[in-house]
Design an enzyme around this catalytic site. Structure first.
Site, PDB file in Angstrom:
ATOM      1  CD  GLU A 106      15.850 -18.278 -34.976  1.00  0.00           C
ATOM      2  OE1 GLU A 106      15.568 -19.374 -34.420  1.00  0.00           O
ATOM      3  OE2 GLU A 106      15.049 -17.757 -35.486  1.00  0.00           O
ATOM      4  N   PRO A 107      21.081 -18.240 -31.571  1.00  0.00           N
ATOM      5  CG  PRO A 107      23.278 -17.343 -31.395  1.00  0.00           C
ATOM      6  CD  PRO A 107      22.139 -17.445 -32.212  1.00  0.00           C
ATOM      7  N   GLY A 108      20.614 -18.893 -28.093  1.00  0.00           N
ATOM      8  CA  GLY A 108      20.051 -18.092 -26.977  1.00  0.00           C
ATOM      9  C   GLY A 108      21.055 -18.859 -25.695  1.00  0.00           C
ATOM     10  NE  ARG A 123      17.483 -25.715 -18.541  1.00  0.00           N
ATOM     11  CZ  ARG A 123      18.369 -26.536 -18.650  1.00  0.00           C
ATOM     12  NH1 ARG A 123      19.464 -26.912 -17.433  1.00  0.00           N
ATOM     13  NH2 ARG A 123      18.675 -27.325 -19.704  1.00  0.00           N
ATOM     14  CB  CYS A 126       5.817 -27.717  -0.516  1.00  0.00           C
ATOM     15  SG  CYS A 126       5.937 -26.713   0.994  1.00  0.00           S
ATOM     16  CD  GLU A 127       6.232 -29.859  -6.256  1.00  0.00           C
ATOM     17  OE1 GLU A 127       6.357 -30.889  -6.725  1.00  0.00           O
ATOM     18  OE2 GLU A 127       5.290 -29.094  -6.481  1.00  0.00           O
ATOM     19  CE1 TYR A 149      15.227 -21.386 -23.337  1.00  0.00           C
ATOM     20  CE2 TYR A 149      17.264 -22.047 -23.329  1.00  0.00           C
ATOM     21  CZ  TYR A 149      16.277 -21.560 -24.091  1.00  0.00           C
ATOM     22  OH  TYR A 149      16.410 -21.298 -25.320  1.00  0.00           O
TER      23      TYR A 149
HETATM   24  N1  LLP Z   1      15.419 -20.491 -32.084  1.00  0.00           N
HETATM   25  C1  LLP Z   1      13.936 -21.263 -31.907  1.00  0.00           C
HETATM   26  C2  LLP Z   1      13.095 -21.330 -32.655  1.00  0.00           C
HETATM   27  C3  LLP Z   1      13.968 -21.838 -30.490  1.00  0.00           C
HETATM   28  O1  LLP Z   1      12.615 -22.698 -30.360  1.00  0.00           O
HETATM   29  C4  LLP Z   1      15.063 -21.802 -29.496  1.00  0.00           C
HETATM   30  C5  LLP Z   1      14.713 -22.618 -28.209  1.00  0.00           C
HETATM   31  C6  LLP Z   1      16.278 -21.157 -29.974  1.00  0.00           C
HETATM   32  C7  LLP Z   1      16.322 -20.487 -31.237  1.00  0.00           C
HETATM   33  C8  LLP Z   1      17.564 -21.205 -28.958  1.00  0.00           C
HETATM   34  O2  LLP Z   1      17.775 -22.261 -28.705  1.00  0.00           O
HETATM   35  P1  LLP Z   1      19.113 -22.298 -27.852  1.00  0.00           P
HETATM   36  O3  LLP Z   1      20.435 -21.822 -28.703  1.00  0.00           O
HETATM   37  O4  LLP Z   1      19.087 -21.416 -26.593  1.00  0.00           O
HETATM   38  O5  LLP Z   1      19.386 -23.693 -27.427  1.00  0.00           O
HETATM   39  N2  LLP Z   1      13.822 -24.519 -21.740  1.00  0.00           N
HETATM   40  C9  LLP Z   1      14.978 -25.475 -22.194  1.00  0.00           C
HETATM   41  C10 LLP Z   1      15.181 -25.013 -23.562  1.00  0.00           C
HETATM   42  C11 LLP Z   1      14.225 -24.914 -24.730  1.00  0.00           C
HETATM   43  C12 LLP Z   1      14.693 -24.343 -26.057  1.00  0.00           C
HETATM   44  C13 LLP Z   1      13.373 -23.703 -26.604  1.00  0.00           C
HETATM   45  N3  LLP Z   1      13.832 -23.201 -28.112  1.00  0.00           N
HETATM   46  C14 LLP Z   1      15.968 -25.755 -21.307  1.00  0.00           C
HETATM   47  O6  LLP Z   1      15.879 -25.271 -20.211  1.00  0.00           O
HETATM   48  O7  LLP Z   1      16.832 -26.372 -21.580  1.00  0.00           O
END
Ligand code: LLP
Length: 437
Positions: free
Chosen positions: A290-292, A330, A361-362, A390
Protein backbone atom coordinates in the site's frame (compact mmCIF):
# COMPACT_ATOMS: atom_id res chain seq x y z
CA UNK A 1 17.05 18.10 -6.20
CA UNK A 2 16.28 14.65 -7.54
CA UNK A 3 16.06 15.48 -11.24
CA UNK A 4 14.32 13.35 -13.84
CA UNK A 5 13.06 13.78 -17.39
CA UNK A 6 10.03 15.69 -16.10
CA UNK A 7 11.82 17.71 -13.38
CA UNK A 8 14.94 19.53 -14.47
CA UNK A 9 16.70 22.84 -14.91
CA UNK A 10 17.09 24.38 -18.38
CA UNK A 11 18.54 27.82 -19.14
CA UNK A 12 18.49 28.62 -15.45
CA UNK A 13 14.80 27.79 -15.02
CA UNK A 14 13.15 24.96 -13.17
CA UNK A 15 10.85 22.83 -15.33
CA UNK A 16 8.19 20.34 -14.35
CA UNK A 17 6.54 18.36 -17.13
CA UNK A 18 6.82 20.61 -20.18
CA UNK A 19 6.49 23.84 -18.19
CA UNK A 20 8.76 26.36 -16.58
CA UNK A 21 7.62 26.49 -12.96
CA UNK A 22 7.54 30.30 -13.10
CA UNK A 23 5.19 30.15 -16.09
CA UNK A 24 2.79 27.93 -14.11
CA UNK A 25 3.02 30.39 -11.22
CA UNK A 26 2.14 33.28 -13.54
CA UNK A 27 -0.72 31.39 -15.15
CA UNK A 28 -2.31 29.88 -12.04
CA UNK A 29 -1.03 32.14 -9.24
CA UNK A 30 0.70 31.17 -5.99
CA UNK A 31 0.72 29.38 -3.69
CA UNK A 32 0.20 26.48 -6.05
CA UNK A 33 0.62 22.72 -5.81
CA UNK A 34 1.85 21.19 -9.07
CA UNK A 35 1.63 17.45 -9.68
CA UNK A 36 3.47 15.59 -12.44
CA UNK A 37 1.12 12.99 -13.98
CA UNK A 38 3.86 11.21 -15.92
CA UNK A 39 5.87 10.55 -12.77
CA UNK A 40 2.83 9.20 -10.90
CA UNK A 41 2.07 6.88 -13.81
CA UNK A 42 5.69 5.74 -13.98
CA UNK A 43 5.82 4.84 -10.29
CA UNK A 44 2.46 3.03 -10.51
CA UNK A 45 3.78 0.96 -13.43
CA UNK A 46 7.05 0.24 -11.66
CA UNK A 47 5.19 -1.09 -8.62
CA UNK A 48 2.92 -3.16 -10.83
CA UNK A 49 5.87 -4.78 -12.60
CA UNK A 50 7.50 -5.47 -9.25
CA UNK A 51 4.34 -7.17 -8.02
CA UNK A 52 4.23 -9.22 -11.21
CA UNK A 53 7.59 -10.76 -10.22
CA UNK A 54 5.89 -12.07 -7.08
CA UNK A 55 2.79 -13.39 -8.81
CA UNK A 56 -0.65 -13.05 -7.25
CA UNK A 57 -0.87 -9.70 -5.59
CA UNK A 58 -2.03 -6.10 -5.74
CA UNK A 59 -0.64 -2.62 -5.28
CA UNK A 60 -3.07 -0.37 -3.45
CA UNK A 61 -2.58 3.39 -3.52
CA UNK A 62 -2.76 4.84 -0.02
CA UNK A 63 -5.12 7.62 -0.85
CA UNK A 64 -4.38 9.52 2.36
CA UNK A 65 -1.08 10.68 0.85
CA UNK A 66 -2.82 12.70 -1.85
CA UNK A 67 -6.56 12.52 -2.21
CA UNK A 68 -8.02 13.92 -5.40
CA UNK A 69 -10.39 12.37 -7.91
CA UNK A 70 -7.97 12.98 -10.78
CA UNK A 71 -5.03 11.18 -9.18
CA UNK A 72 -7.31 8.34 -8.06
CA UNK A 73 -8.29 8.00 -11.71
CA UNK A 74 -4.62 7.76 -12.73
CA UNK A 75 -3.99 5.08 -10.11
CA UNK A 76 -7.11 3.13 -11.16
CA UNK A 77 -6.13 3.38 -14.82
CA UNK A 78 -2.80 1.80 -13.96
CA UNK A 79 -4.54 -1.08 -12.22
CA UNK A 80 -3.99 -0.05 -8.61
CA UNK A 81 -6.30 -0.87 -5.76
CA UNK A 82 -7.04 1.68 -3.04
CA UNK A 83 -6.46 2.01 0.65
CA UNK A 84 -9.07 4.36 2.11
CA UNK A 85 -9.28 5.48 5.69
CA UNK A 86 -12.57 7.36 6.01
CA UNK A 87 -16.02 7.66 4.52
CA UNK A 88 -14.72 10.74 2.71
CA UNK A 89 -11.92 8.82 1.00
CA UNK A 90 -14.34 6.05 0.12
CA UNK A 91 -16.61 8.64 -1.47
CA UNK A 92 -13.62 9.98 -3.39
CA UNK A 93 -12.58 6.65 -4.92
CA UNK A 94 -16.21 5.96 -5.72
CA UNK A 95 -16.37 9.32 -7.51
CA UNK A 96 -13.24 8.33 -9.44
CA UNK A 97 -15.10 5.25 -10.70
CA UNK A 98 -12.80 2.79 -8.89
CA UNK A 99 -13.79 -0.86 -8.56
CA UNK A 100 -14.90 -0.90 -4.92
CA UNK A 101 -14.18 -4.61 -4.69
CA UNK A 102 -10.52 -3.54 -4.83
CA UNK A 103 -10.75 -1.18 -1.88
CA UNK A 104 -9.29 -1.79 1.57
CA UNK A 105 -11.07 0.16 4.27
CA UNK A 106 -8.63 1.06 7.04
CA UNK A 107 -8.95 3.00 10.28
CA UNK A 108 -8.59 2.33 13.97
CA UNK A 109 -12.01 3.76 14.82
CA UNK A 110 -14.36 3.57 11.88
CA UNK A 111 -17.70 5.07 12.74
CA UNK A 112 -20.95 3.13 12.56
CA UNK A 113 -21.92 5.22 9.54
CA UNK A 114 -18.62 4.44 7.79
CA UNK A 115 -19.05 0.72 8.43
CA UNK A 116 -22.57 0.81 7.03
CA UNK A 117 -21.53 2.85 4.00
CA UNK A 118 -18.63 0.52 3.27
CA UNK A 119 -20.82 -2.57 3.45
CA UNK A 120 -23.52 -1.04 1.26
CA UNK A 121 -20.92 0.13 -1.27
CA UNK A 122 -19.45 -3.36 -1.50
CA UNK A 123 -15.99 -2.47 -0.26
CA UNK A 124 -13.68 -5.42 -0.94
CA UNK A 125 -12.03 -5.65 2.45
CA UNK A 126 -12.41 -4.06 5.84
CA UNK A 127 -9.14 -4.05 7.72
CA UNK A 128 -10.36 -4.72 11.23
CA UNK A 129 -8.49 -2.82 13.90
CA UNK A 130 -10.44 -3.40 17.14
CA UNK A 131 -12.83 -5.84 18.82
CA UNK A 132 -15.41 -3.08 18.82
CA UNK A 133 -15.18 -2.95 15.02
CA UNK A 134 -15.22 -6.74 14.65
CA UNK A 135 -18.52 -7.01 16.52
CA UNK A 136 -20.06 -4.02 14.78
CA UNK A 137 -19.03 -5.22 11.35
CA UNK A 138 -20.43 -8.70 11.97
CA UNK A 139 -23.71 -7.19 13.13
CA UNK A 140 -24.00 -4.69 10.26
CA UNK A 141 -22.98 -7.23 7.59
CA UNK A 142 -25.65 -9.57 9.00
CA UNK A 143 -28.24 -6.81 8.87
CA UNK A 144 -27.31 -6.10 5.25
CA UNK A 145 -27.43 -9.81 4.41
CA UNK A 146 -23.83 -10.01 3.22
CA UNK A 147 -20.73 -11.93 4.22
CA UNK A 148 -18.01 -9.29 4.41
CA UNK A 149 -14.37 -10.10 3.59
CA UNK A 150 -11.98 -8.85 6.23
CA UNK A 151 -8.30 -8.60 6.99
CA UNK A 152 -7.16 -8.19 10.56
CA UNK A 153 -4.51 -5.59 11.31
CA UNK A 154 -1.74 -7.11 13.33
CA UNK A 155 1.14 -5.38 14.92
CA UNK A 156 4.43 -7.27 14.56
CA UNK A 157 6.07 -5.14 17.26
CA UNK A 158 8.80 -3.84 14.95
CA UNK A 159 10.45 -0.50 15.56
CA UNK A 160 10.95 0.88 12.06
CA UNK A 161 13.79 3.35 11.58
CA UNK A 162 11.72 6.49 11.15
CA UNK A 163 10.17 9.44 13.01
CA UNK A 164 8.24 8.43 16.15
CA UNK A 165 5.05 10.08 14.90
CA UNK A 166 4.95 7.92 11.78
CA UNK A 167 6.10 4.60 13.26
CA UNK A 168 3.01 2.45 13.62
CA UNK A 169 4.08 -1.01 14.66
CA UNK A 170 5.89 -0.44 17.91
CA UNK A 171 4.52 -2.46 20.83
CA UNK A 172 2.65 0.59 22.16
CA UNK A 173 1.03 1.62 18.86
CA UNK A 174 -2.68 2.42 18.85
CA UNK A 175 -3.04 0.36 15.67
CA UNK A 176 -3.89 -3.30 15.32
CA UNK A 177 -3.61 -6.33 17.58
CA UNK A 178 -0.21 -7.43 18.86
CA UNK A 179 1.10 -10.73 17.51
CA UNK A 180 2.42 -11.30 21.01
CA UNK A 181 -0.82 -10.35 22.71
CA UNK A 182 -4.35 -10.80 21.42
CA UNK A 183 -4.07 -11.08 17.60
CA UNK A 184 -4.33 -14.89 17.65
CA UNK A 185 -7.51 -14.96 19.74
CA UNK A 186 -9.07 -12.13 17.76
CA UNK A 187 -8.49 -13.94 14.46
CA UNK A 188 -9.92 -17.16 15.90
CA UNK A 189 -12.97 -15.15 16.89
CA UNK A 190 -13.10 -13.39 13.49
CA UNK A 191 -12.91 -16.65 11.57
CA UNK A 192 -15.98 -17.96 13.40
CA UNK A 193 -18.18 -14.92 12.80
CA UNK A 194 -21.14 -15.84 10.66
CA UNK A 195 -21.24 -12.66 8.60
CA UNK A 196 -17.51 -12.18 8.17
CA UNK A 197 -14.96 -14.01 6.06
CA UNK A 198 -11.44 -13.82 7.44
CA UNK A 199 -9.12 -13.57 4.43
CA UNK A 200 -5.81 -12.50 5.89
CA UNK A 201 -3.66 -10.12 7.87
CA UNK A 202 -2.43 -6.59 7.42
CA UNK A 203 0.52 -4.77 8.87
CA UNK A 204 1.91 -1.30 8.26
CA UNK A 205 5.11 -0.70 10.15
CA UNK A 206 5.50 3.02 9.50
CA UNK A 207 6.30 5.64 6.92
CA UNK A 208 9.37 7.24 5.29
CA UNK A 209 11.38 4.03 5.73
CA UNK A 210 14.47 3.40 3.56
CA UNK A 211 15.78 0.39 5.32
CA UNK A 212 14.76 -3.03 3.98
CA UNK A 213 15.65 -4.69 7.22
CA UNK A 214 12.53 -3.28 8.92
CA UNK A 215 10.33 -5.03 6.31
CA UNK A 216 12.40 -8.19 6.48
CA UNK A 217 11.98 -8.31 10.24
CA UNK A 218 8.22 -7.76 9.94
CA UNK A 219 7.91 -10.51 7.29
CA UNK A 220 9.75 -12.90 9.59
CA UNK A 221 7.34 -12.21 12.46
CA UNK A 222 4.23 -12.25 10.27
CA UNK A 223 5.01 -15.51 8.49
CA UNK A 224 5.72 -17.13 11.89
CA UNK A 225 2.32 -15.88 12.95
CA UNK A 226 0.66 -17.26 9.79
CA UNK A 227 2.20 -20.63 10.55
CA UNK A 228 0.91 -20.51 14.10
CA UNK A 229 -2.60 -19.64 12.90
CA UNK A 230 -2.58 -22.70 10.67
CA UNK A 231 -0.84 -25.12 13.01
CA UNK A 232 -2.84 -24.25 16.13
CA UNK A 233 -6.20 -23.23 14.71
CA UNK A 234 -6.28 -24.53 11.13
CA UNK A 235 -6.71 -20.96 9.87
CA UNK A 236 -5.29 -20.18 6.43
CA UNK A 237 -4.01 -16.67 5.79
CA UNK A 238 -4.87 -16.23 2.13
CA UNK A 239 -3.80 -12.59 2.00
CA UNK A 240 -0.80 -10.83 3.45
CA UNK A 241 -0.97 -7.05 3.26
CA UNK A 242 2.40 -5.47 4.06
CA UNK A 243 1.22 -1.82 4.09
CA UNK A 244 3.33 0.96 2.62
CA UNK A 245 5.98 3.27 3.97
CA UNK A 246 8.77 3.57 1.38
CA UNK A 247 10.88 6.64 2.00
CA UNK A 248 11.38 9.36 -0.61
CA UNK A 249 13.95 12.07 -1.28
CA UNK A 250 13.40 15.35 0.55
CA UNK A 251 16.94 16.66 1.03
CA UNK A 252 20.46 15.59 0.15
CA UNK A 253 20.52 13.66 3.41
CA UNK A 254 18.11 11.17 1.76
CA UNK A 255 18.73 8.63 -0.99
CA UNK A 256 17.67 9.66 -4.50
CA UNK A 257 15.42 6.81 -5.54
CA UNK A 258 13.98 6.28 -8.99
CA UNK A 259 10.69 4.49 -9.72
CA UNK A 260 12.75 1.37 -10.53
CA UNK A 261 14.39 1.57 -7.14
CA UNK A 262 10.99 1.72 -5.42
CA UNK A 263 9.98 -1.28 -7.45
CA UNK A 264 13.05 -3.06 -6.15
CA UNK A 265 11.80 -2.56 -2.58
CA UNK A 266 8.55 -4.30 -3.45
CA UNK A 267 10.36 -7.04 -5.38
CA UNK A 268 12.41 -7.62 -2.28
CA UNK A 269 9.34 -7.82 -0.07
CA UNK A 270 7.83 -10.35 -2.47
CA UNK A 271 11.01 -12.40 -2.58
CA UNK A 272 11.28 -12.41 1.16
CA UNK A 273 7.64 -13.44 1.65
CA UNK A 274 8.13 -16.34 -0.79
CA UNK A 275 11.32 -17.49 0.92
CA UNK A 276 9.94 -17.29 4.44
CA UNK A 277 6.71 -19.06 3.48
CA UNK A 278 8.60 -21.83 1.70
CA UNK A 279 10.96 -22.29 4.64
CA UNK A 280 8.09 -22.46 7.12
CA UNK A 281 5.75 -24.57 5.02
CA UNK A 282 3.17 -21.80 4.83
CA UNK A 283 1.04 -21.46 1.67
CA UNK A 284 2.17 -18.49 -0.43
CA UNK A 285 -0.35 -15.70 0.18
CA UNK A 286 -1.85 -13.13 -2.17
CA UNK A 287 0.41 -10.17 -1.43
CA UNK A 288 -0.76 -6.58 -1.09
CA UNK A 289 1.39 -3.48 -0.68
CA UNK A 290 0.00 0.00 0.00
CA UNK A 291 2.42 2.72 -1.07
CA UNK A 292 1.29 6.32 -0.74
CA UNK A 293 4.18 8.76 -0.36
CA UNK A 294 6.41 7.02 -2.91
CA UNK A 295 3.75 7.34 -5.64
CA UNK A 296 2.90 11.01 -5.23
CA UNK A 297 5.57 12.56 -3.01
CA UNK A 298 8.22 13.46 -5.55
CA UNK A 299 5.56 14.05 -8.21
CA UNK A 300 4.63 17.25 -6.41
CA UNK A 301 6.23 20.65 -6.00
CA UNK A 302 4.76 23.72 -4.33
CA UNK A 303 5.26 27.15 -5.86
CA UNK A 304 5.25 30.28 -3.73
CA UNK A 305 5.99 33.95 -4.25
CA UNK A 306 8.65 35.43 -2.03
CA UNK A 307 7.52 38.44 0.00
CA UNK A 308 9.17 39.83 3.12
CA UNK A 309 12.81 39.04 3.75
CA UNK A 310 14.34 39.64 7.17
CA UNK A 311 18.04 39.34 7.73
CA UNK A 312 19.38 39.13 11.27
CA UNK A 313 23.08 39.20 10.44
CA UNK A 314 25.01 36.21 11.72
CA UNK A 315 21.83 34.80 13.32
CA UNK A 316 19.22 33.93 10.73
CA UNK A 317 17.75 35.09 7.46
CA UNK A 318 14.03 34.61 6.98
CA UNK A 319 12.48 34.39 3.54
CA UNK A 320 8.70 34.60 3.88
CA UNK A 321 6.39 33.14 1.25
CA UNK A 322 2.67 33.45 0.54
CA UNK A 323 1.92 29.93 1.86
CA UNK A 324 3.03 28.13 4.99
CA UNK A 325 1.71 25.64 7.49
CA UNK A 326 -1.79 25.79 6.01
CA UNK A 327 -0.50 24.15 2.81
CA UNK A 328 2.33 22.21 4.44
CA UNK A 329 2.04 21.44 8.17
CA UNK A 330 4.83 18.86 8.11
CA UNK A 331 7.54 20.98 9.74
CA UNK A 332 5.17 21.94 12.52
CA UNK A 333 4.20 18.29 13.01
CA UNK A 334 7.42 16.38 12.40
CA UNK A 335 10.15 18.98 11.88
CA UNK A 336 10.30 17.67 8.34
CA UNK A 337 12.96 19.10 6.10
CA UNK A 338 12.59 20.12 2.46
CA UNK A 339 14.80 21.46 -0.28
CA UNK A 340 13.92 24.45 -2.39
CA UNK A 341 15.08 26.51 -5.32
CA UNK A 342 14.25 29.90 -6.79
CA UNK A 343 12.50 28.80 -9.97
CA UNK A 344 14.16 31.31 -12.33
CA UNK A 345 17.52 31.43 -10.58
CA UNK A 346 17.98 27.66 -10.47
CA UNK A 347 21.46 27.81 -11.99
CA UNK A 348 22.70 30.50 -9.58
CA UNK A 349 24.76 29.37 -6.59
CA UNK A 350 22.65 28.37 -3.58
CA UNK A 351 25.08 30.11 -1.26
CA UNK A 352 22.78 31.60 1.37
CA UNK A 353 21.42 29.74 4.36
CA UNK A 354 17.86 30.82 4.98
CA UNK A 355 14.76 29.71 6.82
CA UNK A 356 11.69 29.73 4.63
CA UNK A 357 8.65 30.72 6.64
CA UNK A 358 4.98 31.10 5.87
CA UNK A 359 2.44 33.83 6.57
CA UNK A 360 0.58 32.26 9.51
CA UNK A 361 0.50 33.68 13.01
CA UNK A 362 2.74 30.98 14.48
CA UNK A 363 6.47 30.93 15.07
CA UNK A 364 6.44 27.27 14.09
CA UNK A 365 5.08 28.19 10.66
CA UNK A 366 8.19 27.01 8.88
CA UNK A 367 8.41 25.49 5.41
CA UNK A 368 12.12 24.66 5.47
CA UNK A 369 14.63 25.46 8.17
CA UNK A 370 18.23 26.52 7.50
CA UNK A 371 18.26 25.53 3.84
CA UNK A 372 20.62 26.56 1.11
CA UNK A 373 19.04 28.95 -1.37
CA UNK A 374 19.99 31.35 -4.13
CA UNK A 375 19.84 35.04 -3.25
CA UNK A 376 16.11 35.76 -2.90
CA UNK A 377 14.26 38.97 -3.68
CA UNK A 378 10.62 39.87 -3.23
CA UNK A 379 8.62 38.63 -6.20
CA UNK A 380 10.82 35.58 -6.90
CA UNK A 381 9.02 32.28 -7.41
CA UNK A 382 10.19 29.69 -4.91
CA UNK A 383 9.71 25.99 -5.60
CA UNK A 384 9.74 23.47 -2.77
CA UNK A 385 10.38 19.87 -3.85
CA UNK A 386 8.73 16.59 -2.84
CA UNK A 387 5.53 18.15 -1.56
CA UNK A 388 3.15 15.73 -3.31
CA UNK A 389 2.50 13.55 -0.27
CA UNK A 390 0.80 14.64 2.93
CA UNK A 391 0.88 18.33 2.06
CA UNK A 392 -2.36 18.93 0.17
CA UNK A 393 -3.97 16.05 2.06
CA UNK A 394 -3.11 17.63 5.42
CA UNK A 395 -3.73 21.24 4.40
CA UNK A 396 -6.09 23.42 6.38
CA UNK A 397 -7.74 26.82 6.26
CA UNK A 398 -5.81 28.07 9.29
CA UNK A 399 -5.98 31.85 9.62
CA UNK A 400 -8.64 31.55 6.91
CA UNK A 401 -6.04 31.12 4.25
CA UNK A 402 -7.34 29.35 1.17
CA UNK A 403 -5.95 25.87 0.53
CA UNK A 404 -3.94 26.34 -2.68
CA UNK A 405 -5.30 24.86 -5.88
CA UNK A 406 -3.66 21.86 -7.51
CA UNK A 407 -2.55 21.80 -11.13
CA UNK A 408 -1.73 18.55 -12.89
CA UNK A 409 0.84 18.70 -15.66
CA UNK A 410 1.32 16.05 -18.29
CA UNK A 411 3.66 16.94 -21.14
CA UNK A 412 2.24 20.11 -22.64
CA UNK A 413 -1.03 19.95 -20.69
CA UNK A 414 -1.62 21.77 -17.39
CA UNK A 415 -5.02 21.96 -15.74
CA UNK A 416 -6.58 22.38 -12.34
CA UNK A 417 -7.47 19.17 -10.57
CA UNK A 418 -8.43 21.17 -7.50
CA UNK A 419 -9.78 24.64 -8.13
CA UNK A 420 -8.81 27.68 -6.05
CA UNK A 421 -10.90 28.32 -2.96
CA UNK A 422 -12.66 31.67 -2.80
CA UNK A 423 -13.36 33.73 0.32
CA UNK A 424 -16.98 32.62 -0.08
CA UNK A 425 -15.83 28.97 0.01
CA UNK A 426 -14.14 29.66 3.33
CA UNK A 427 -17.43 30.81 4.85
CA UNK A 428 -19.68 28.36 2.98
CA UNK A 429 -20.69 26.40 6.08
CA UNK A 430 -20.97 29.37 8.42
CA UNK A 431 -24.42 30.05 9.85
CA UNK A 432 -25.63 32.88 12.05
CA UNK A 433 -28.42 31.63 14.34
CA UNK A 434 -31.66 33.60 14.29
CA UNK A 435 -31.08 34.73 17.88
CA UNK A 436 -27.85 36.48 16.91
CA UNK A 437 -29.29 38.40 14.03
N1 LLP B 1 -1.10 1.79 4.68
C1 LLP B 1 -1.49 2.20 5.90
C2 LLP B 1 -2.35 1.38 6.72
C3 LLP B 1 -1.07 3.46 6.37
O1 LLP B 1 -1.45 3.86 7.57
C4 LLP B 1 -0.25 4.29 5.56
C5 LLP B 1 0.18 5.60 6.03
C6 LLP B 1 0.11 3.81 4.29
C7 LLP B 1 -0.32 2.55 3.89
C8 LLP B 1 0.96 4.61 3.34
O2 LLP B 1 2.21 4.91 3.83
P1 LLP B 1 3.27 5.68 2.89
O3 LLP B 1 3.65 4.75 1.76
O4 LLP B 1 2.60 6.90 2.38
O5 LLP B 1 4.40 5.99 3.78
N2 LLP B 1 1.34 12.27 7.65
C9 LLP B 1 2.60 11.58 7.74
C10 LLP B 1 2.51 10.19 7.19
C11 LLP B 1 1.45 9.36 7.84
C12 LLP B 1 1.32 8.00 7.23
C13 LLP B 1 0.06 7.38 7.67
N3 LLP B 1 -0.14 6.07 7.15
C14 LLP B 1 3.67 12.41 7.03
O6 LLP B 1 3.37 13.49 6.54
O7 LLP B 1 4.83 11.99 6.98
Amino acid sequence: MNTRNTLYVKDGKLYIGGFAASELARRFGTPLYVMDAAYIAEVCDAFQSAMATYGDGAVAFANKAFATVATAKIAAKHGLWFDVVSGGELYLVKSAGADLGKVLFHGNNKTVAEIEEGIVDGVGFFVVDSLHELKLLDEKAGAAGVVQDILVRVNPGITAHTHEAVATATPLSKFGFGVDTNAFEVIKDASQRRNLHFRGIHSHIGSQIYDHSSYDAAIGVLTDFMKRLYDEAGIVTEILDMGGGYGIYYTDADPKFTPKRYAYTVENIGKRVKEECAAKGVAKPFLIVEPGRSIVGEAGITLYTVGAIKDFPSVRKYVAVDGGMFDNPRYALYESQYSAVLADKADKPADETVTIVGKCCESGDIVAKDVKLQHAEAGDILAVFSTGAYNYSMASNYNLNAVPPVVLVDGDKADYIVKPQTYADLLRNNEVPEWLK
